[in-house]
Design a protein around this motif. Structure first.
Motif, mmCIF file in Angstrom:
data_model
loop_
_atom_site.group_PDB
_atom_site.id
_atom_site.type_symbol
_atom_site.label_atom_id
_atom_site.label_comp_id
_atom_site.label_asym_id
_atom_site.label_seq_id
_atom_site.Cartn_x
_atom_site.Cartn_y
_atom_site.Cartn_z
ATOM 1 N N GLY A 1 36.702 -0.779 30.519
ATOM 2 C CA GLY A 1 38.514 0.206 30.215
ATOM 3 C C GLY A 1 38.679 -0.211 31.550
ATOM 4 N N GLY A 2 38.304 -1.067 33.402
ATOM 5 C CA GLY A 2 38.464 -0.302 34.416
ATOM 6 C C GLY A 2 37.610 0.502 35.200
ATOM 7 N N THR A 3 36.364 1.267 34.626
ATOM 8 C CA THR A 3 35.320 1.932 34.901
ATOM 9 C C THR A 3 34.411 1.269 35.861
ATOM 10 N N ILE A 4 34.106 -0.078 35.953
ATOM 11 C CA ILE A 4 33.246 -0.361 36.389
ATOM 12 C C ILE A 4 33.564 -1.834 37.397
ATOM 13 N N LEU A 5 32.782 -2.067 37.674
ATOM 14 C CA LEU A 5 33.237 -3.465 38.657
ATOM 15 C C LEU A 5 32.636 -4.577 37.668
ATOM 16 N N LYS A 6 33.144 -5.635 37.363
ATOM 17 C CA LYS A 6 32.321 -6.762 36.593
ATOM 18 C C LYS A 6 31.329 -8.202 37.304
ATOM 19 N N TYR A 7 31.966 -7.960 39.271
ATOM 20 C CA TYR A 7 30.815 -8.634 39.752
ATOM 21 C C TYR A 7 30.862 -7.395 40.501
ATOM 22 N N PRO A 8 29.870 -6.720 40.765
ATOM 23 C CA PRO A 8 29.774 -5.595 41.885
ATOM 24 C C PRO A 8 28.492 -6.607 42.746
ATOM 25 N N ASN A 9 27.658 -6.978 43.046
ATOM 26 C CA ASN A 9 27.424 -8.081 44.194
ATOM 27 C C ASN A 9 28.521 -8.774 44.657
ATOM 28 N N PHE A 10 28.444 -8.372 45.957
ATOM 29 C CA PHE A 10 29.277 -9.478 47.356
ATOM 30 C C PHE A 10 29.427 -10.432 46.961
ATOM 31 N N LEU A 11 27.809 -11.455 46.846
ATOM 32 C CA LEU A 11 26.921 -12.349 47.121
ATOM 33 C C LEU A 11 27.471 -13.016 45.947
ATOM 34 N N GLU A 12 28.063 -12.552 44.650
ATOM 35 C CA GLU A 12 27.716 -13.443 43.425
ATOM 36 C C GLU A 12 29.355 -14.240 43.520
ATOM 37 N N THR A 13 30.011 -13.733 44.426
ATOM 38 C CA THR A 13 31.899 -14.277 44.708
ATOM 39 C C THR A 13 30.852 -15.500 45.563
ATOM 40 N N VAL A 14 30.818 -14.676 46.838
ATOM 41 C CA VAL A 14 30.362 -16.258 47.864
ATOM 42 C C VAL A 14 29.943 -17.215 46.970
ATOM 43 N N ASN A 15 28.769 -16.624 46.056
ATOM 44 C CA ASN A 15 28.176 -18.287 45.464
ATOM 45 C C ASN A 15 29.117 -18.733 44.249
ATOM 46 N N ALA A 16 29.632 -18.801 43.947
ATOM 47 C CA ALA A 16 30.565 -18.595 43.356
ATOM 48 C C ALA A 16 32.030 -19.648 43.350
ATOM 49 N N ILE A 17 32.210 -19.747 45.608
ATOM 50 C CA ILE A 17 33.121 -21.005 45.672
ATOM 51 C C ILE A 17 32.181 -21.126 46.390
ATOM 52 N N ARG A 18 31.396 -21.301 46.516
ATOM 53 C CA ARG A 18 30.285 -22.460 47.467
ATOM 54 C C ARG A 18 30.712 -23.722 47.569
ATOM 55 N N PRO A 19 31.030 -23.901 45.926
ATOM 56 C CA PRO A 19 31.658 -25.349 46.024
ATOM 57 C C PRO A 19 32.617 -26.009 46.056
ATOM 58 N N LEU A 20 33.843 -25.068 46.629
ATOM 59 C CA LEU A 20 34.948 -24.653 47.386
ATOM 60 C C LEU A 20 34.648 -25.445 48.738
ATOM 61 N N MET A 21 33.952 -24.394 49.450
ATOM 62 C CA MET A 21 33.961 -24.237 50.232
ATOM 63 C C MET A 21 32.875 -25.391 51.142
ATOM 64 N N ALA A 22 32.338 -26.002 50.158
ATOM 65 C CA ALA A 22 31.834 -27.462 50.411
ATOM 66 C C ALA A 22 32.948 -28.617 50.404
ATOM 67 N N LEU A 23 34.101 -28.475 49.702
ATOM 68 C CA LEU A 23 35.320 -29.439 49.437
ATOM 69 C C LEU A 23 36.340 -28.920 51.013
ATOM 70 N N ARG A 24 36.041 -27.887 51.469
ATOM 71 C CA ARG A 24 36.375 -27.178 52.857
ATOM 72 C C ARG A 24 36.298 -28.826 53.748
ATOM 73 N N ILE A 25 34.763 -28.639 54.008
ATOM 74 C CA ILE A 25 33.805 -29.615 54.779
ATOM 75 C C ILE A 25 34.811 -30.878 55.002
ATOM 76 N N VAL A 26 34.192 -31.326 53.574
ATOM 77 C CA VAL A 26 35.115 -32.993 53.504
ATOM 78 C C VAL A 26 36.838 -32.776 54.186
ATOM 79 N N GLY A 27 37.268 -31.539 53.667
ATOM 80 C CA GLY A 27 38.449 -32.667 53.694
ATOM 81 C C GLY A 27 38.833 -32.184 55.254
#
Length: 771
Positions: free
Chosen positions: A417-443
């Motif tokens: 109900g909006g009372t807590i964060l679904k991903y409280p650890n910032f690193l969770e979000t960083v690790n989720a985008i690592r494949p996309l950051m790798a694509l950035r290197i390729v591009g």
């Protein structure tokens, strides 16, 4: 009709060739560093454990190299080549041309040496230390003198569209750069900017946003207006659209800076102004894009065979994409999602690589055969460069859009109900985008490979070729007295009068309330209607006045300056003139201790602002994640402000007291021992380097001069206070099993980190005003 004696002039194309070659060389360097720092975000080992190759120090090197070295040199080449031909005159001074070229390269080399050493002002795109800033200003003056002197001796009476954009570039960049870099030195390698906190943030993004506008956009638009018709062998689609494009762009752009500070502690009226004018920018930006693309009308078949047209068409299209995305991101709700994420990085690279990079490539491919009198070495290689670069930048942008939006959604996601964060650890979000950051290197790597192909193609083209200077037969023009525009003629005419009336009425409308506000709205509408009516009945007189204005470079320059200066003055002057003590909301910062100030300067030196912000926005998810939102008064004494623009790590505004000293000690030495999966570099050198206490008295004296209310400490008291606090921290660390000498830099940095979010006194606007 031309008059006077016919003569032949030889253009100074030597300096054009020099700037082209410098742009290619520094472009390779800047993009190579870009690929490296992109790699560092996924593979921390690529920081090499060295202080001068860490992300925080190399990122400013990358941005400065691409903006000022690559695009800057390309811009000067294009301006010098086209100006000589447009005004039918050789550059006014060969000496100034060479001084400009070598001075600019010396500045670039100085930046390349100082930035990795950690010598920085700690402000994005404005990191260079003050002696280099002075050199930039002086060389810019050399450029301006050479340009306007050439303009004064021209043999073409009317100044063409491209020249308008060059004039706007020269005067506006000078204004922005000087104001944003006003500093008071504490030594030959360090200074404090004169602005602090929100004032500093506002001035910084007034500069930062408009550096994009007037260093990366207007000169390239001028280049577009010259080189695109030349390459397409067709006139510009619409001269009238050029007039509207130019004046609306230079007037509107300057207001948009605050959109970089949406949802922050910046006063709301400034945020609204920034958003409103950003949205208005859609019209002139797309007007310019359409004018460029429609210039190709009837010549689209060249797209199949001519790499120059391909690059120009794609570059203008990327300009359109970027200028659509920019206003979109300035909408507060969209900004709440995209700001501080990779979406912004994708947006910036769409402009830098797609718009600037492709326009540069098109111009170089067009110029090289003409300046060295030899056909391009390989059309096929140029075509391959185009497709490789296009695929690379699209892959890069796509990855960053997905990464930014994805991380933004994760950071804002809540549960129960909006009372807590679904991903409280910032690193969770960083690790989720690592494949996309790798694509950035390729591009990015693909784009770099394409650029290297161009470098090879150009250098093979000029190998063994003889450089040639262009020549032109011209009639020496004699300006007649009746063609001069007097002071009254400059200002007392319908276009200027209606513009001033409309702007004044709009300001009354925007900045007042009650019946005065309604009166301002009525006056704005009336001014607009009267102007339209007058133009419909006396439009010929408007056109005659403008034709005469184009014969007079100085009045044109003055009006351009007034157009670009108006927005900045209206936004910045209130913030600078209102007493700081009234800009605090309910909290006012306490001054730092000497050791905390030393630690803060180390933090700035390491470029921590490139990954961490110190601004908790007024958004519920931000408050839930980081703590109470940041108040205006909390950074009131911060020279420079550290609100950041991209978060590769969490916000640090409330990090003080969150962890003990040992946590920070270990985290800086080996981030992964504390935060599993972190991409942060190691900062082992902070545990080895000694804190320089001797510079603190001078630094505090300068800050006092700038209005920071430090007590009247003597030099010995400053030293004693710093040493005593350091001993306390070292003693505490020892109790936690970490042994370190008190004079090491890590101790000073810990003292700063532990005070973040703690150094303020509650107050109210009323009581604050009495202090």
């Amino acid at each position: 009709m031309t008059t006077g004696q016919k003569t032949t002039i030889e253009f100074n194309d030597k300096v054009v060739r020099q700037f082209i070659l410098a742009s290619i060389i520094f472009g390779v360097v800047g993009m190579l560093v870009g690929v490296l720092i992109a790699t560092q975000l996924n593979f921390w080992q690529a920081n090499f454990g060295l202080s001068f190759t860490s992300f925080g120090r190399l990122r400013p090197l990358h941005t400065n190299a691409v903006i000022f070295a690559f695009v800057g040199n390309m811009m000067f080449a294009g301006i010098y080549y086209s100006t000589q031909r447009l005004v039918k005159a050789r550059l006014a001074s060969d000496f100034l041309s060479q001084l400009h070229f070598w001075g600019w390269q010396a500045i670039i080399v100085a930046a390349a040496v100082t930035l990795p050493l950690g010598l920085t002002r700690g402000k994005e795109y404005a990191e260079l230390i003050w002696p280099i800033n002075v050199a930039v200003a002086l060389i810019w003056v050399v450029f301006a003198v050479n340009f306007f002197w050439t303009l004064a001796k021209r043999n073409e009476k009317s100044i063409y569209v491209a020249i308008w954009f060059y004039i706007a570039t020269i005067i506006t960049v000078a204004m922005l750069y000087i104001v944003n870099h006003l500093s008071i030195p504490t030594s030959w390698i360090h200074s404090y900017g004169v602005f602090a906190g929100a004032q500093d943030g506002l001035v910084q993004w007034w500069y930062g946003h408009n550096a994009v506008a007037f260093f990366l956009t207007t000169p390239i638009l001028g280049i577009m207006y010259y080189f695109l018709p030349k390459a397409a062998e067709r006139p510009v689609y619409s001269y009238r659209l050029s007039v509207v494009h130019f004046w609306s762009l230079v007037f509107l752009y300057i207001w948009a800076g605050p959109h970089h500070l949406l949802n922050t502690a910046l006063p709301n009226w400034l945020q609204l102004l920034g958003m409103t004018f950003s949205l208005m920018l859609w019209a002139p930006s797309w007007g310019g894009m359409l004018n460029g693309l429609l210039t190709l009308r009837g010549g689209w078949d060249k797209l199949r065979t001519d790499p120059v047209i391909k690059f120009f068409a794609a570059g203008v299209t990327f300009y359109g994409m970027s200028t659509f995305e920019g206003p979109l991101l300035s909408i507060k709700a969209v900004n709440a999602l995209g700001h501080y994420t990779d979406w912004i990085i994708g947006h910036v690279h769409g402009g830098a690589l797609g718009w600037n990079g492709f326009m540069a490539a098109g111009m170089f491919y067009w110029l090289a055969p003409r300046l060295w009198n030899k056909p391009l070495h390989s059309q096929s290689l140029a075509n391959l460069h185009f497709w490789l670069g296009t695929f690379g930048i699209l892959l890069y942008m796509g990855a960053m859009w997905a990464s930014g939006i994805g991380q933004g959604l994760m950071l804002n996601a809540t549960a129960e109900g909006g009372t807590i964060l679904k991903y409280p650890n910032f690193l969770e979000t960083v690790n989720a985008i690592r494949p996309l950051m790798a694509l950035r290197i390729v591009g990015g790597a693909l784009y770099l490979i394409g650029f290297l192909m161009m470098a090879y193609n150009i250098f093979r083209t000029i190998a063994g070729a003889k450089a040639v200077n262009g020549t032109m037969e011209v009639y020496v023009e004699n300006f007649e007295e009746k063609e001069n525009l007097s002071l009254p003629g400059t200002f007392l005419n319908a276009p200027v009068i209606y513009t001033v009336l409309g702007c004044t009425a709009a300001c009354v409308w925007m900045f007042t309330s009650g019946w005065v506000n309604l009166l301002g709205l009525f006056a704005t509408v009336m001014a607009a209607l009267m102007a339209i009516g007058h133009f419909q009945t006396r439009g010929t007189a408007w056109g005659e006045w403008y034709d005469k204005l184009l014969l007079n470079a100085m009045p044109f320059t003055v009006l351009t300056f007034l157009a670009v200066a108006a927005g900045g003055l209206i936004q910045i002057i209130p913030m600078l003139t209102i007493d700081k003590q009234l800009q605090v909301e309910d909290r006012k910062a306490d001054v730092y201790t000497p050791l905390e100030l030393a630690g803060r300067d180390i933090y700035v030196r390491e470029g921590c602002y490139t990954c961490h912000s110190q601004m908790i926005r007024t958004l519920v998810p931000d408050v839930m994640r980081y703590g109470d939102y940041s108040r205006l008064g909390e950074s009131i004494w911060d020279h420079p402000y550290q609100w950041g623009s991209k978060r590769n790590g969490p916000d640090l505004a409330r990090v003080g007291g969150k962890y003990n000293h040992a946590w920070h000690f270990d985290h800086m030495k080996d981030p992964r021992s504390i935060s599993t999966g972190s991409n942060m570099p190691t900062y082992g050198h902070l545990h080895e380097n000694d804190t320089n206490y001797s510079v603190l008295p001078k630094k505090i004296a300068v800050q006092k001069m700038l209005g920071v209310p430090f007590p009247n400490w003597s030099d010995s008291m400053i030293s004693t206070l710093a040493h005593e606090q350091a001993k306390e921290i070292a003693k505490d660390l020892q109790a936690q099993g970490r042994y370190i000498a008190p004079d090491k830099e890590i101790v000073a940095l810990i003292s700063y980190l532990q005070c973040l979010g703690k150094k303020w006194t509650p107050t109210t606007a009323g009581t604050a005003a009495t202090h």
